[in-house]
Motif scaffolding. Structure first.
Motif, PDB file in Angstrom:
ATOM      1  N   THR A 146       7.984  28.511  41.609  1.00 53.10           N
ATOM      2  CA  THR A 146       7.975  29.297  42.889  1.00 53.10           C
ATOM      3  C   THR A 146       6.845  30.461  42.736  1.00 53.10           C
ATOM      4  O   THR A 146       6.140  30.661  41.605  1.00 53.10           O
ATOM      5  CB  THR A 146       9.196  29.705  42.878  1.00 53.10           C
ATOM      6  N   TRP A 147       6.933  31.405  43.663  1.00 51.83           N
ATOM      7  CA  TRP A 147       6.022  32.646  43.659  1.00 51.83           C
ATOM      8  C   TRP A 147       6.789  33.523  43.080  1.00 51.83           C
ATOM      9  O   TRP A 147       6.365  34.875  43.122  1.00 51.83           O
ATOM     10  CB  TRP A 147       5.596  32.890  45.205  1.00 51.83           C
ATOM     11  N   ASP A 148       7.743  33.565  42.434  1.00 52.73           N
ATOM     12  CA  ASP A 148       8.377  34.406  41.684  1.00 52.73           C
ATOM     13  C   ASP A 148       7.909  35.642  40.876  1.00 52.73           C
ATOM     14  O   ASP A 148       8.006  36.593  40.529  1.00 52.73           O
ATOM     15  CB  ASP A 148       9.885  34.195  41.024  1.00 52.73           C
ATOM     16  N   PHE A 149       6.541  35.075  40.112  1.00 51.95           N
ATOM     17  CA  PHE A 149       5.882  35.718  39.342  1.00 51.95           C
ATOM     18  C   PHE A 149       4.953  36.924  39.881  1.00 51.95           C
ATOM     19  O   PHE A 149       4.483  37.529  39.438  1.00 51.95           O
ATOM     20  CB  PHE A 149       4.963  34.834  38.376  1.00 51.95           C
ATOM     21  N   LEU A 150       5.061  36.816  41.387  1.00 53.08           N
ATOM     22  CA  LEU A 150       4.315  37.823  42.035  1.00 53.08           C
ATOM     23  C   LEU A 150       5.008  38.742  42.812  1.00 53.08           C
ATOM     24  O   LEU A 150       6.216  38.502  42.966  1.00 53.08           O
ATOM     25  CB  LEU A 150       3.513  37.102  43.354  1.00 53.08           C
ATOM     26  N   ASP A 151       4.679  40.085  42.669  1.00 52.93           N
ATOM     27  CA  ASP A 151       5.554  41.144  43.260  1.00 52.93           C
ATOM     28  C   ASP A 151       5.019  41.443  44.587  1.00 52.93           C
ATOM     29  O   ASP A 151       5.586  41.669  45.462  1.00 52.93           O
ATOM     30  CB  ASP A 151       5.482  42.542  42.264  1.00 52.93           C
ATOM     31  N   SER A 152       3.468  41.448  44.529  1.00 52.28           N
ATOM     32  CA  SER A 152       2.969  41.847  45.917  1.00 52.28           C
ATOM     33  C   SER A 152       1.812  41.267  45.901  1.00 52.28           C
ATOM     34  O   SER A 152       1.136  40.793  45.125  1.00 52.28           O
ATOM     35  CB  SER A 152       2.806  43.399  45.952  1.00 52.28           C
ATOM     36  N   ILE A 153       1.145  41.034  47.214  1.00 54.57           N
ATOM     37  CA  ILE A 153      -0.161  40.583  47.520  1.00 54.57           C
ATOM     38  C   ILE A 153      -0.764  41.041  48.802  1.00 54.57           C
ATOM     39  O   ILE A 153      -0.253  41.532  49.667  1.00 54.57           O
ATOM     40  CB  ILE A 153      -0.133  38.889  47.750  1.00 54.57           C
ATOM     41  N   LYS A 154      -1.902  41.513  48.594  1.00 55.46           N
ATOM     42  CA  LYS A 154      -2.749  42.079  49.572  1.00 55.46           C
ATOM     43  C   LYS A 154      -4.103  41.474  49.695  1.00 55.46           C
ATOM     44  O   LYS A 154      -4.739  41.126  48.611  1.00 55.46           O
ATOM     45  CB  LYS A 154      -3.028  43.730  49.270  1.00 55.46           C
ATOM     46  N   LEU A 155      -4.468  40.990  50.761  1.00 53.15           N
ATOM     47  CA  LEU A 155      -5.780  40.421  51.033  1.00 53.15           C
ATOM     48  C   LEU A 155      -6.715  41.063  51.708  1.00 53.15           C
ATOM     49  O   LEU A 155      -6.489  41.922  52.932  1.00 53.15           O
ATOM     50  CB  LEU A 155      -5.512  38.963  51.922  1.00 53.15           C
ATOM     51  N   TYR A 156      -7.790  41.186  51.535  1.00 53.45           N
ATOM     52  CA  TYR A 156      -8.790  42.149  52.122  1.00 53.45           C
ATOM     53  C   TYR A 156     -10.262  41.049  52.601  1.00 53.45           C
ATOM     54  O   TYR A 156     -10.415  40.135  52.239  1.00 53.45           O
ATOM     55  CB  TYR A 156      -9.639  42.894  51.102  1.00 53.45           C
ATOM     56  N   ALA A 157     -10.720  41.537  53.602  1.00 55.87           N
ATOM     57  CA  ALA A 157     -11.850  40.932  54.415  1.00 55.87           C
ATOM     58  C   ALA A 157     -13.220  41.775  53.984  1.00 55.87           C
ATOM     59  O   ALA A 157     -12.898  43.087  54.050  1.00 55.87           O
ATOM     60  CB  ALA A 157     -11.695  40.585  55.876  1.00 55.87           C
ATOM     61  N   GLN A 158     -14.416  40.994  53.999  1.00 57.14           N
ATOM     62  CA  GLN A 158     -15.483  41.643  53.856  1.00 57.14           C
ATOM     63  C   GLN A 158     -16.613  40.893  54.104  1.00 57.14           C
ATOM     64  O   GLN A 158     -16.639  39.734  53.805  1.00 57.14           O
ATOM     65  CB  GLN A 158     -15.691  42.423  52.543  1.00 57.14           C
ATOM     66  N   PRO A 192     -16.901  48.891  52.270  1.00 57.28           N
ATOM     67  CA  PRO A 192     -15.624  48.546  51.523  1.00 57.28           C
ATOM     68  C   PRO A 192     -15.056  47.561  52.261  1.00 57.28           C
ATOM     69  O   PRO A 192     -14.753  47.343  53.414  1.00 57.28           O
ATOM     70  CB  PRO A 192     -14.930  50.071  51.536  1.00 57.28           C
ATOM     71  N   PRO A 193     -14.168  46.695  51.549  1.00 61.33           N
ATOM     72  CA  PRO A 193     -13.296  45.717  52.181  1.00 61.33           C
ATOM     73  C   PRO A 193     -12.247  46.161  52.949  1.00 61.33           C
ATOM     74  O   PRO A 193     -11.743  47.360  52.666  1.00 61.33           O
ATOM     75  CB  PRO A 193     -12.794  44.982  50.972  1.00 61.33           C
ATOM     76  N   VAL A 194     -11.655  45.645  54.151  1.00 63.37           N
ATOM     77  CA  VAL A 194     -10.739  45.850  54.974  1.00 63.37           C
ATOM     78  C   VAL A 194      -9.450  45.064  54.840  1.00 63.37           C
ATOM     79  O   VAL A 194      -9.427  43.877  54.625  1.00 63.37           O
ATOM     80  CB  VAL A 194     -11.061  45.744  56.444  1.00 63.37           C
ATOM     81  N   LEU A 195      -8.220  46.029  54.581  1.00 60.05           N
ATOM     82  CA  LEU A 195      -7.031  45.177  54.346  1.00 60.05           C
ATOM     83  C   LEU A 195      -6.723  44.497  55.539  1.00 60.05           C
ATOM     84  O   LEU A 195      -6.548  45.065  56.826  1.00 60.05           O
ATOM     85  CB  LEU A 195      -6.122  46.285  54.032  1.00 60.05           C
ATOM     86  N   VAL A 196      -6.392  43.015  55.780  1.00 57.83           N
ATOM     87  CA  VAL A 196      -6.153  42.086  56.717  1.00 57.83           C
ATOM     88  C   VAL A 196      -4.661  41.367  56.514  1.00 57.83           C
ATOM     89  O   VAL A 196      -4.091  41.100  57.714  1.00 57.83           O
ATOM     90  CB  VAL A 196      -7.228  41.302  57.042  1.00 57.83           C
ATOM     91  N   ALA A 197      -4.120  41.486  55.466  1.00 55.86           N
ATOM     92  CA  ALA A 197      -2.539  41.025  55.292  1.00 55.86           C
ATOM     93  C   ALA A 197      -2.136  41.578  53.973  1.00 55.86           C
ATOM     94  O   ALA A 197      -2.762  41.824  53.083  1.00 55.86           O
ATOM     95  CB  ALA A 197      -2.804  39.405  55.281  1.00 55.86           C
ATOM     96  N   GLU A 198      -0.855  41.562  54.258  1.00 53.88           N
ATOM     97  CA  GLU A 198       0.159  42.205  53.039  1.00 53.88           C
ATOM     98  C   GLU A 198       1.579  41.711  53.076  1.00 53.88           C
ATOM     99  O   GLU A 198       2.133  41.652  54.085  1.00 53.88           O
ATOM    100  CB  GLU A 198      -0.140  43.809  53.159  1.00 53.88           C
ATOM    101  N   LEU A 199       1.776  41.423  51.682  1.00 50.10           N
ATOM    102  CA  LEU A 199       3.258  41.104  51.778  1.00 50.10           C
ATOM    103  C   LEU A 199       3.843  41.864  50.282  1.00 50.10           C
ATOM    104  O   LEU A 199       3.478  41.660  49.202  1.00 50.10           O
ATOM    105  CB  LEU A 199       3.484  39.568  51.301  1.00 50.10           C
ATOM    106  N   ASP A 200       4.836  42.792  50.536  1.00 47.68           N
ATOM    107  CA  ASP A 200       5.380  43.386  49.447  1.00 47.68           C
ATOM    108  C   ASP A 200       6.869  43.860  50.014  1.00 47.68           C
ATOM    109  O   ASP A 200       6.884  44.367  50.853  1.00 47.68           O
ATOM    110  CB  ASP A 200       4.662  44.625  49.236  1.00 47.68           C
ATOM    111  N   PRO A 201       7.747  43.316  49.318  1.00 45.79           N
ATOM    112  CA  PRO A 201       7.561  42.359  48.130  1.00 45.79           C
ATOM    113  C   PRO A 201       7.584  40.967  48.473  1.00 45.79           C
ATOM    114  O   PRO A 201       7.837  40.646  49.627  1.00 45.79           O
ATOM    115  CB  PRO A 201       8.815  42.535  47.301  1.00 45.79           C
ATOM    116  N   VAL A 202       7.039  40.054  47.461  1.00 47.57           N
ATOM    117  CA  VAL A 202       7.069  38.819  47.664  1.00 47.57           C
ATOM    118  C   VAL A 202       8.601  38.119  47.490  1.00 47.57           C
ATOM    119  O   VAL A 202       9.369  38.423  46.513  1.00 47.57           O
ATOM    120  CB  VAL A 202       6.065  38.078  46.768  1.00 47.57           C
TER     121      VAL A 202
END
Length: 196
Positions: free
Chosen positions: A114-126, A133-143
């Motif tokens: 599963t994705w249990d090893f992840l705590d958070s994920i942020k995705l950036y576009a550039q 600088p890259p721009v934050l476009v998606a975020e999941l915290d906590p997973v």
């Protein structure tokens, strides 16, 4: 005076209708909104155990330490070449934002991974090769725990200037611990695109 007041009310009504027609996309009747979904081809987050021992490890027990910055490789996109926009005539983008990103663990990942090893994920576009600088476009915290598929909601940020480039990339910054065995995954990015 009454005539002037009636004109003012009529003018204000027209302005209000015009602004309402513009909506979130800012283009109103002159823009077309198109959902565009682009695939993320298979990637692998390496496990911390040597390949010979990975089949016997427990996927529910993550390793010690932190995941490296290259755990999720940058992915290049070209929205203009998407299937959904083929044959459409448009001048440019009024607004582009990430609606959500879906990541799904696939075989040959270990059964029960599963994705249990992840705590958070942020995705950036550039833009590829840009010094901006890259721009934050998606975020999941906590997973969420126990999931083999996660949906990362978009931030609502307009990236029409970035998406207008021939190619742009989305890269990830993850928090968590390394998995014991290699984790293979695929995904998709759903964009909300408004055209001029």
């Amino acid at each position: 005076m009454e005539r002037c007041g009636s004109r003012l009310v009529a003018w204000l009504c027209l302005v209000a209708i015009g602004l309402a027609a513009c909506g979130k996309n800012g283009g109103g009747l002159l823009s077309t909104s198109v959902p565009v979904t682009l695939d993320i081809s298979e990637q692998t987050i390496p496990g911390y155990l040597p390949a010979a021992l990975q089949a016997t490890c427990n996927p529910a027990i993550p390793g010690l330490g932190s995941l490296g910055p290259d755990s999720i490789l940058p992915i290049s996109f070209d929205i203009k070449a998407s299937q959904e926009l083929k044959g459409k005539s448009f001048v440019g983008f009024v607004r582009v934002e990430v609606d959500h990103v879906t990541l799904t663990i696939v075989s040959p990942s270990q059964a029960g991974q599963t994705w249990d090893f992840l705590d958070s994920i942020k995705l950036y576009a550039q833009v590829v090769g840009s010094s901006n600088p890259p721009v934050l476009v998606a975020e999941l915290d906590p997973v969420p725990n126990g999931q083999t598929e996660i949906e990362i909601p978009g931030t609502g940020t307009d990236i029409s200037d970035i998406a207008s480039a021939d190619k742009f990339q989305i890269s990830g910054v993850v928090g968590g611990r390394p998995p014991c065995a290699d984790v293979h995954f695929v995904g998709a990015v759903k964009f909300d695109v408004s055209l001029k």
